[in-house]
Design a protein around this motif. Structure first.
Motif, mmCIF file in Angstrom:
data_model
loop_
_atom_site.group_PDB
_atom_site.id
_atom_site.type_symbol
_atom_site.label_atom_id
_atom_site.label_comp_id
_atom_site.label_asym_id
_atom_site.label_seq_id
_atom_site.Cartn_x
_atom_site.Cartn_y
_atom_site.Cartn_z
ATOM 1 N N THR A 62 0.826 -1.209 0.000
ATOM 2 C CA THR A 62 0.000 0.000 0.000
ATOM 3 C C THR A 62 0.859 1.258 0.000
ATOM 4 O OG1 THR A 62 -1.765 -1.155 1.159
ATOM 5 C CG2 THR A 62 -1.788 1.253 1.241
ATOM 6 N N ASN A 63 1.972 1.211 0.702
ATOM 7 C CA ASN A 63 2.816 2.392 0.832
ATOM 8 C C ASN A 63 3.936 2.459 -0.197
ATOM 9 O OD1 ASN A 63 1.902 3.841 3.444
ATOM 10 N ND2 ASN A 63 1.982 1.691 4.045
ATOM 11 N N MET A 64 4.014 1.459 -1.049
ATOM 12 C CA MET A 64 5.038 1.488 -2.100
ATOM 13 C C MET A 64 4.630 2.455 -3.199
ATOM 14 S SD MET A 64 6.306 -2.448 -2.689
ATOM 15 C CE MET A 64 7.337 -1.921 -4.073
ATOM 16 N N PRO A 65 5.535 3.346 -3.620
ATOM 17 C CA PRO A 65 5.197 4.252 -4.716
ATOM 18 C C PRO A 65 5.097 3.521 -6.042
ATOM 19 C CG PRO A 65 7.497 4.501 -4.086
ATOM 20 C CD PRO A 65 6.876 3.591 -3.072
ATOM 21 N N ALA A 66 5.813 2.395 -6.169
ATOM 22 C CA ALA A 66 5.760 1.616 -7.400
ATOM 23 C C ALA A 66 4.464 0.823 -7.457
ATOM 24 C CB ALA A 66 6.964 0.671 -7.478
ATOM 25 N N MET A 67 3.946 0.624 -8.652
ATOM 26 C CA MET A 67 2.729 -0.163 -8.829
ATOM 27 C C MET A 67 3.099 -1.640 -8.796
ATOM 28 S SD MET A 67 0.750 1.969 -11.786
ATOM 29 C CE MET A 67 2.047 1.675 -12.984
ATOM 30 N N THR A 68 2.344 -2.405 -8.019
ATOM 31 C CA THR A 68 2.609 -3.826 -7.876
ATOM 32 C C THR A 68 1.325 -4.601 -8.122
ATOM 33 O OG1 THR A 68 4.236 -3.293 -6.172
ATOM 34 C CG2 THR A 68 3.596 -5.587 -6.368
ATOM 35 N N PHE A 69 1.440 -5.726 -8.837
ATOM 36 C CA PHE A 69 0.262 -6.536 -9.121
ATOM 37 C C PHE A 69 0.680 -7.974 -9.372
ATOM 38 C CE2 PHE A 69 1.833 -4.964 -13.174
ATOM 39 C CZ PHE A 69 1.884 -6.122 -13.942
ATOM 40 N N SER A 70 -0.288 -8.872 -9.283
ATOM 41 C CA SER A 70 -0.064 -10.264 -9.675
ATOM 42 C C SER A 70 -1.244 -10.708 -10.531
ATOM 43 C CB SER A 70 0.091 -11.172 -8.458
ATOM 44 O OG SER A 70 -1.089 -11.185 -7.682
ATOM 45 N N LYS A 71 -0.947 -11.613 -11.476
ATOM 46 C CA LYS A 71 -1.960 -12.106 -12.409
ATOM 47 C C LYS A 71 -1.966 -13.624 -12.430
ATOM 48 C CE LYS A 71 -1.823 -8.579 -16.094
ATOM 49 N NZ LYS A 71 -1.427 -8.404 -17.517
ATOM 50 N N ASP A 72 -3.130 -14.184 -12.737
ATOM 51 C CA ASP A 72 -3.220 -15.607 -13.021
ATOM 52 C C ASP A 72 -2.870 -15.805 -14.496
ATOM 53 O OD1 ASP A 72 -3.984 -18.408 -12.680
ATOM 54 O OD2 ASP A 72 -5.734 -17.888 -13.877
ATOM 55 N N VAL A 73 -1.935 -16.695 -14.771
ATOM 56 C CA VAL A 73 -1.443 -16.856 -16.138
ATOM 57 C C VAL A 73 -2.514 -17.385 -17.073
ATOM 58 C CG1 VAL A 73 0.173 -18.165 -17.561
ATOM 59 C CG2 VAL A 73 0.958 -17.120 -15.450
ATOM 60 N N LEU A 74 -3.338 -18.316 -16.612
ATOM 61 C CA LEU A 74 -4.329 -18.943 -17.484
ATOM 62 C C LEU A 74 -5.501 -18.016 -17.787
ATOM 63 C CD1 LEU A 74 -4.425 -22.586 -16.064
ATOM 64 C CD2 LEU A 74 -3.255 -21.747 -18.111
ATOM 65 N N THR A 75 -6.082 -17.420 -16.762
ATOM 66 C CA THR A 75 -7.262 -16.571 -16.967
ATOM 67 C C THR A 75 -6.894 -15.128 -17.285
ATOM 68 O OG1 THR A 75 -7.425 -16.000 -14.622
ATOM 69 C CG2 THR A 75 -8.537 -18.016 -15.347
ATOM 70 N N ARG A 76 -5.641 -14.758 -17.028
ATOM 71 C CA ARG A 76 -5.142 -13.381 -17.208
ATOM 72 C C ARG A 76 -5.859 -12.384 -16.291
ATOM 73 N NH1 ARG A 76 -1.721 -13.707 -21.260
ATOM 74 N NH2 ARG A 76 -2.086 -15.131 -22.993
ATOM 75 N N LYS A 77 -6.492 -12.881 -15.245
ATOM 76 C CA LYS A 77 -7.165 -12.004 -14.293
ATOM 77 C C LYS A 77 -6.184 -11.529 -13.226
ATOM 78 C CE LYS A 77 -11.825 -13.929 -14.772
ATOM 79 N NZ LYS A 77 -12.966 -14.546 -14.047
ATOM 80 N N TYR A 78 -6.400 -10.312 -12.749
ATOM 81 C CA TYR A 78 -5.572 -9.777 -11.684
ATOM 82 C C TYR A 78 -5.976 -10.430 -10.367
ATOM 83 C CZ TYR A 78 -3.622 -6.203 -14.715
ATOM 84 O OH TYR A 78 -2.933 -5.556 -15.708
ATOM 85 N N LEU A 79 -4.977 -10.958 -9.668
ATOM 86 C CA LEU A 79 -5.213 -11.624 -8.387
ATOM 87 C C LEU A 79 -5.072 -10.662 -7.213
ATOM 88 C CD1 LEU A 79 -3.161 -14.869 -9.061
ATOM 89 C CD2 LEU A 79 -5.636 -14.573 -9.262
ATOM 90 N N ALA A 80 -4.190 -9.679 -7.367
ATOM 91 C CA ALA A 80 -3.951 -8.698 -6.304
ATOM 92 C C ALA A 80 -3.220 -7.511 -6.885
ATOM 93 C CB ALA A 80 -3.139 -9.315 -5.164
ATOM 94 N N CYS A 81 -3.276 -6.397 -6.188
ATOM 95 C CA CYS A 81 -2.509 -5.211 -6.587
ATOM 96 C C CYS A 81 -2.482 -4.254 -5.407
ATOM 97 C CB CYS A 81 -3.106 -4.535 -7.825
ATOM 98 S SG CYS A 81 -4.646 -3.647 -7.527
ATOM 99 N N ASN A 82 -1.632 -3.255 -5.477
ATOM 100 C CA ASN A 82 -1.620 -2.245 -4.426
ATOM 101 C C ASN A 82 -2.395 -1.016 -4.882
ATOM 102 O OD1 ASN A 82 0.144 -1.228 -6.299
ATOM 103 N ND2 ASN A 82 1.735 -0.687 -4.836
ATOM 104 N N GLN A 83 -2.515 -0.029 -4.000
ATOM 105 C CA GLN A 83 -3.326 1.144 -4.298
ATOM 106 C C GLN A 83 -2.750 1.936 -5.461
ATOM 107 O OE1 GLN A 83 -6.343 1.876 -2.886
ATOM 108 N NE2 GLN A 83 -6.429 3.390 -4.542
ATOM 109 N N ALA A 84 -1.417 1.937 -5.591
ATOM 110 C CA ALA A 84 -0.792 2.686 -6.696
ATOM 111 C C ALA A 84 -1.255 2.146 -8.039
ATOM 112 C CB ALA A 84 0.728 2.604 -6.578
ATOM 113 N N PHE A 85 -1.346 0.824 -8.157
ATOM 114 C CA PHE A 85 -1.827 0.243 -9.417
ATOM 115 C C PHE A 85 -3.316 0.505 -9.593
ATOM 116 C CE2 PHE A 85 -3.392 -3.031 -12.257
ATOM 117 C CZ PHE A 85 -2.459 -2.999 -13.279
ATOM 118 N N ALA A 86 -4.073 0.447 -8.504
ATOM 119 C CA ALA A 86 -5.502 0.744 -8.587
ATOM 120 C C ALA A 86 -5.719 2.165 -9.101
ATOM 121 C CB ALA A 86 -6.154 0.549 -7.218
ATOM 122 N N ASP A 87 -4.903 3.105 -8.625
ATOM 123 C CA ASP A 87 -5.000 4.486 -9.104
ATOM 124 C C ASP A 87 -4.717 4.556 -10.598
ATOM 125 O OD1 ASP A 87 -5.563 5.280 -6.536
ATOM 126 O OD2 ASP A 87 -3.502 5.885 -6.084
#
Length: 424
Positions: free
Chosen positions: A146-171
């Motif tokens: 949440t406090n990282m200025p860099a955008m961070t995310f993870s994806k499921d390889v098969l469905t290509r859906k986002y599994l998680a991300c921080n607020q920076a990526f949400a923005d």
């Protein structure tokens, strides 16, 4: 060998223990259950002793998660041979609807006088402490992301859906919270071209055995242009699912600052190479070009060229009689004249009244004709009192090791021409 049994009173005493324990008879044919406690039944989810003994009679390892059975057997054989006691951590295989637990069991082998070997096992439920540690860790990681200025995310390889991300990526995705991103694909967040771009980068990262690090220019969900330094790498989560982890540092402003700095630096460098009086290149610029040509000469890739050195006659006389302002105008006029004759060559002012050109290509091929016109102009100027410009030209030859040798010959010829013009 007949299975070992305790006297009824001892059996009952063991069964009434609230601590989870079990005693097994270890034989060459396998492991047989002798007795289990009430605490054992509660720990593994058995409704009563009858159910526990019936289940354990078929397989004494039924209480162990299938993926951990072989490891437990290996450990048991190793310590049984050494006649010692051992401690091991593994997952339980619950008989009720409760989730599997993380257990720590301590085993002691007791060798009876009649050759019977009993394994006394004490069980301790580590799930509570471990779960709390996992929760604490998850909260720490969430706070970190949440406090990282860099955008961070993870994806499921098969469905290509986002599994998680921080607020920076949400923005960046123009979502209020990370929950608004989770479960969506790139096509559901970004325009088609951007989504396809991300997918191609994902494929490259998945094909590599190391982190894929690159720069990319992509718009955000609102279409605003952004520039990122992105790192993507593949990993497998605890369930065996192949995932992709991404870390994007927004360097848009930094790159803009760098670009502006580069432009200012280039402008300052250009200004440093410009002669303030005439607007053409100065001696600093000449020295820089000279070095580049010397490098090409050393590599044997320099084309033919000629150097012409000029000196404007009577500048001192004009300065002394008409003033330096008139002298400056005289120099500017001389500069314009030389530039009109050498249209395809760089012209440099290397001194108060000295100029030099380095001619290649078309001007090199026509150098004799150009200098003939200047020579004829000097003759007319001598008769009419106009501007006279002495010159000397020399061409690069295979015997020349650098530009300086060509310049020295041209400079010598210029002084010879200057003296001739003064005599005539």
């Amino acid at each position: 060998m007949e299975n070992f049994t305790f006297d009824k009173d001892i059996q009952t005493a063991y069964e009434q223990l609230l601590h989870p324990i079990a005693i097994f008879h270890v034989t060459e044919e396998g492991v047989k259950t002798v007795v289990v406690s009430r605490g054992f039944c509660e720990l593994f989810g058995y409704a009563d002793f009858e159910q526990a003994y019936k289940d354990m009679e078929n397989d004494s390892f039924t209480i162990v998660h299938p993926d951990d059975v072989n490891r437990i057997k290996t450990e048991m054989r190793r310590f049984l041979t050494a006649e010692g006691r051992y401690e091991v951590i593994y997952r339980s295989n619950q008989k009720d609807e409760t989730p599997n637990k993380l257990l720590r069991s301590e085993t002691k082998f007791v060798h009876m006088d009649n050759g019977v070997v009993l394994a006394h096992v004490w069980y301790m439920d580590e799930s509570t402490d471990v779960n709390q540690k996992i929760i604490d860790l998850a909260q720490s990681v969430t706070a970190l992301l949440t406090n990282m200025p860099a955008m961070t995310f993870s994806k499921d390889v098969l469905t290509r859906k986002y599994l998680a991300c921080n607020q920076a990526f949400a923005d960046y995705a123009h979502k209020e919270t990370p929950d608004g991103v989770v479960g969506l694909t790139d096509f559901e967040i970004f325009d088609e071209d951007t989504a396809l771009h991300f997918i191609e980068d994902d494929k490259k990262a998945l094909a590599m055995d190391k982190p894929y690090i690159f720069y990319e220019d992509v718009p955000d969900a609102a279409g605003n242009p952004r520039r990122f330094q992105t790192t993507k790498l593949k990993f497998v989560d605890t369930t065996g699912k192949e995932c992709l982890l991404g870390l994007c540092q927004d360097v848009t402003e930094a790159m803009q600052i760098k670009k502006e700095y580069g432009e200012k630096l280039a402008y300052a460098n250009d200004q440093a190479q410009i002669d303030a009086l005439t607007g053409i290149r100065n001696k600093y610029a000449y020295n820089e070009l000279e070095q580049k040509i010397n490098d090409r000469i050393k590599k044997g890739i320099q084309d033919k060229f000629a150097i012409t050195v000029f000196d404007v006659n009577d500048l001192k006389k004009i300065n002394d009689t008409l003033g330096h302002q008139a002298g400056d105008e005289y120099i500017r006029n001389a500069c314009k004249y030389i530039c009109t004759k050498f249209r395809h060559s760089p012209v440099f002012r290397i001194g108060g009244d000295e100029f030099v050109t380095i001619s290649e290509g078309e001007d090199y091929e026509n150098i004799d004709e150009i200098l003939f016109f200047i020579s004829e102009n000097n003759k007319d100027a001598k008769r009419t009192g106009g501007m006279v410009i002495a010159f000397g030209m020399s061409s690069f030859s295979d015997n020349d090791e650098d530009v300086a040798s060509v310049f020295m010959r041209a400079d010598k010829l210029m002084y010879e021409n200057k003296n001739e013009l003064k005599k005539s």
